[in-house]
Design an enzyme around this catalytic site. Structure first.
Site, PDB file in Angstrom:
ATOM      1  N   SER A  58       0.834  -1.203   0.000  1.00  0.00           N
ATOM      2  CA  SER A  58       0.000   0.000   0.000  1.00  0.00           C
ATOM      3  C   SER A  58       0.867   1.251   0.000  1.00  0.00           C
ATOM      4  CB  SER A  58      -0.896   0.009   1.244  1.00  0.00           C
ATOM      5  OG  SER A  58      -0.081   0.158   2.402  1.00  0.00           O
ATOM      6  N   ASP A  70      -1.405  -1.754  -4.111  1.00  0.00           N
ATOM      7  CA  ASP A  70      -2.800  -1.686  -3.678  1.00  0.00           C
ATOM      8  C   ASP A  70      -3.210  -0.245  -3.365  1.00  0.00           C
ATOM      9  OD1 ASP A  70      -5.247  -2.845  -2.978  1.00  0.00           O
ATOM     10  OD2 ASP A  70      -4.677  -3.059  -0.867  1.00  0.00           O
ATOM     11  N   HIS A  71      -4.400   0.139  -3.788  1.00  0.00           N
ATOM     12  CA  HIS A  71      -4.992   1.446  -3.468  1.00  0.00           C
ATOM     13  C   HIS A  71      -4.050   2.617  -3.732  1.00  0.00           C
ATOM     14  CE1 HIS A  71      -8.813   0.116  -1.838  1.00  0.00           C
ATOM     15  NE2 HIS A  71      -8.183  -0.814  -1.156  1.00  0.00           N
ATOM     16  N   ASP A 107      -6.772   3.876  -7.406  1.00  0.00           N
ATOM     17  CA  ASP A 107      -8.004   4.058  -6.652  1.00  0.00           C
ATOM     18  C   ASP A 107      -8.357   5.541  -6.595  1.00  0.00           C
ATOM     19  OD1 ASP A 107     -10.109   4.146  -4.936  1.00  0.00           O
ATOM     20  OD2 ASP A 107      -9.045   3.343  -3.199  1.00  0.00           O
ATOM     21  N   GLU A 149     -11.398   0.941  -9.311  1.00  0.00           N
ATOM     22  CA  GLU A 149     -12.419   0.769  -8.268  1.00  0.00           C
ATOM     23  C   GLU A 149     -13.587   1.686  -8.540  1.00  0.00           C
ATOM     24  OE1 GLU A 149     -13.098   0.555  -3.430  1.00  0.00           O
ATOM     25  OE2 GLU A 149     -11.098   0.951  -4.232  1.00  0.00           O
ATOM     26  N   GLY A 154     -11.307  -5.912   1.707  1.00  0.00           N
ATOM     27  CA  GLY A 154     -11.869  -5.957   3.051  1.00  0.00           C
ATOM     28  C   GLY A 154     -12.430  -7.297   3.442  1.00  0.00           C
ATOM     29  N   ALA A 155     -11.811  -8.384   2.974  1.00  0.00           N
ATOM     30  CA  ALA A 155     -12.375  -9.717   3.198  1.00  0.00           C
ATOM     31  C   ALA A 155     -11.982 -10.333   4.537  1.00  0.00           C
ATOM     32  CB  ALA A 155     -11.968 -10.658   2.062  1.00  0.00           C
ATOM     33  N   SER A 156     -11.017  -9.739   5.255  1.00  0.00           N
ATOM     34  CA  SER A 156     -10.703 -10.233   6.597  1.00  0.00           C
ATOM     35  C   SER A 156     -11.965 -10.181   7.458  1.00  0.00           C
ATOM     36  CB  SER A 156      -9.612  -9.388   7.249  1.00  0.00           C
ATOM     37  OG  SER A 156      -8.377  -9.556   6.594  1.00  0.00           O
ATOM     38  N   ASP A 169      -5.683  -8.326   4.575  1.00  0.00           N
ATOM     39  CA  ASP A 169      -4.663  -7.522   5.244  1.00  0.00           C
ATOM     40  C   ASP A 169      -4.818  -7.591   6.759  1.00  0.00           C
ATOM     41  OD1 ASP A 169      -2.704  -5.721   5.948  1.00  0.00           O
ATOM     42  OD2 ASP A 169      -3.677  -3.969   5.111  1.00  0.00           O
TER      43      ASP A 169
END
Length: 272
Positions: free
Chosen positions: A33, A65-66, A87, A117, A195-197, A218
């Site tokens: 990130s 990422d992002h 992003d 995104e 955001g899958a955590s 993450d």
């Protein structure tokens, strides 16, 4: 199956992810990130991940990422990142489209992939912060128009997941599976679940069946790392060798990544 995209911040996290990839014989995406780049440096992180991957049997894609800063993303591609995410989802739709179009053209000329995104996902992760009031779930028709206009190689969508540690206690993700299916029917590139955590294995499986191809993790890695490190420090008060103190953290990252790889259907451990 879906490909795991694991965020790293340091050597130990990177090693744990790579060890999980080796043991499972499964490909992984290792992502950095802007916060990590500010902490360690772009050149350092690019060299670290690439060197660690080359010295292993792991199948690794290096991803940014992002990313908000186009100049930083361009430099990342020059340093060997094969995939980047622009992003600009916080900007008006047409501006997001124009910025992403330009990034896609530049990156494709250099054989790199671009993730875009559309929509805004609640939560905080490094330098990405979206309040509940700012949250905007992705509309399938808008996702289709964005993909067609930009030519992105993958698309991150806001479908009810949450960035950051808040979801591990106060806010529970509510994944909108019909929304994923509707976007998947319109968009012909891989869909990415950020955001899958903290999302349960059954919902993850249903999300994959509904059309998710890449899943970002993450927060759970950070929690595994810091939990193992705290325990290691408490149990070894006289130890002064950081390498010995950090070994349990590497092992914790590896085990957490292995669990996710299996959940996502990517493990080929028993393959002939």
């Amino acid at each position: 199956m879906a490909y795991p995209a694991f965020n790293t911040q340091n050597l130990e996290t990177t090693l744990g992810i790579i060890q999980a990839s080796e043991e499972s014989n499964a490909p992984v995406i290792i992502a950095t990130s802007e916060g990590t780049i500010a902490y360690a440096g772009l050149e350092v992180m690019a060299a670290l991940v690439r060197a660690a991957a080359r010295s292993s049997k792991a199948m690794v894609v290096l991803h940014f990422d992002h990313g908000k800063d186009r100049r930083l993303l361009e430099r990342a591609i020059e340093l060997g990142y094969s995939s980047i995410m622009l992003d600009h989802s916080q900007l008006p739709f047409e501006q997001n489209v124009r910025d992403t179009q330009r990034m896609v053209q530049w990156a494709h000329e250099r054989s790199a992939w671009v993730q875009g995104e559309i929509g805004r996902m609640r939560g905080t992760e490094d330098w990405v912060s979206v309040s509940e009031a700012q949250t905007l779930l992705t509309e399938p028709d808008e996702a289709f128009r964005f993909w067609q206009a930009t030519g992105v190689d993958s698309l991150a969508c806001a479908v009810g997941t949450v960035h950051g540690a808040i979801k591990m206690s106060a806010v529970q993700p509510q994944v909108d599976l019909p929304r994923i299916r509707a976007i998947h029917q319109r968009v012909e590139v891989p869909l990415v679940l950020h955001g899958a955590s903290g999302v349960g294995p059954q919902i993850i499986r249903e999300a994959i069946v509904s059309g998710i191809s890449i899943i970002n993790i993450d927060t759970e890695l950070r929690m595994a790392f810091t939990g193992a490190l705290r325990k290691s420090l408490a149990n070894n008060l006289r130890e002064i060798d950081p390498r010995r103190l950090l070994q349990p953290a590497i092992a914790a990252i590896k085990e957490t990544a292995l669990v996710k790889i299996r959940q996502f259907g990517g493990s080929c451990r028993n393959a002939a």
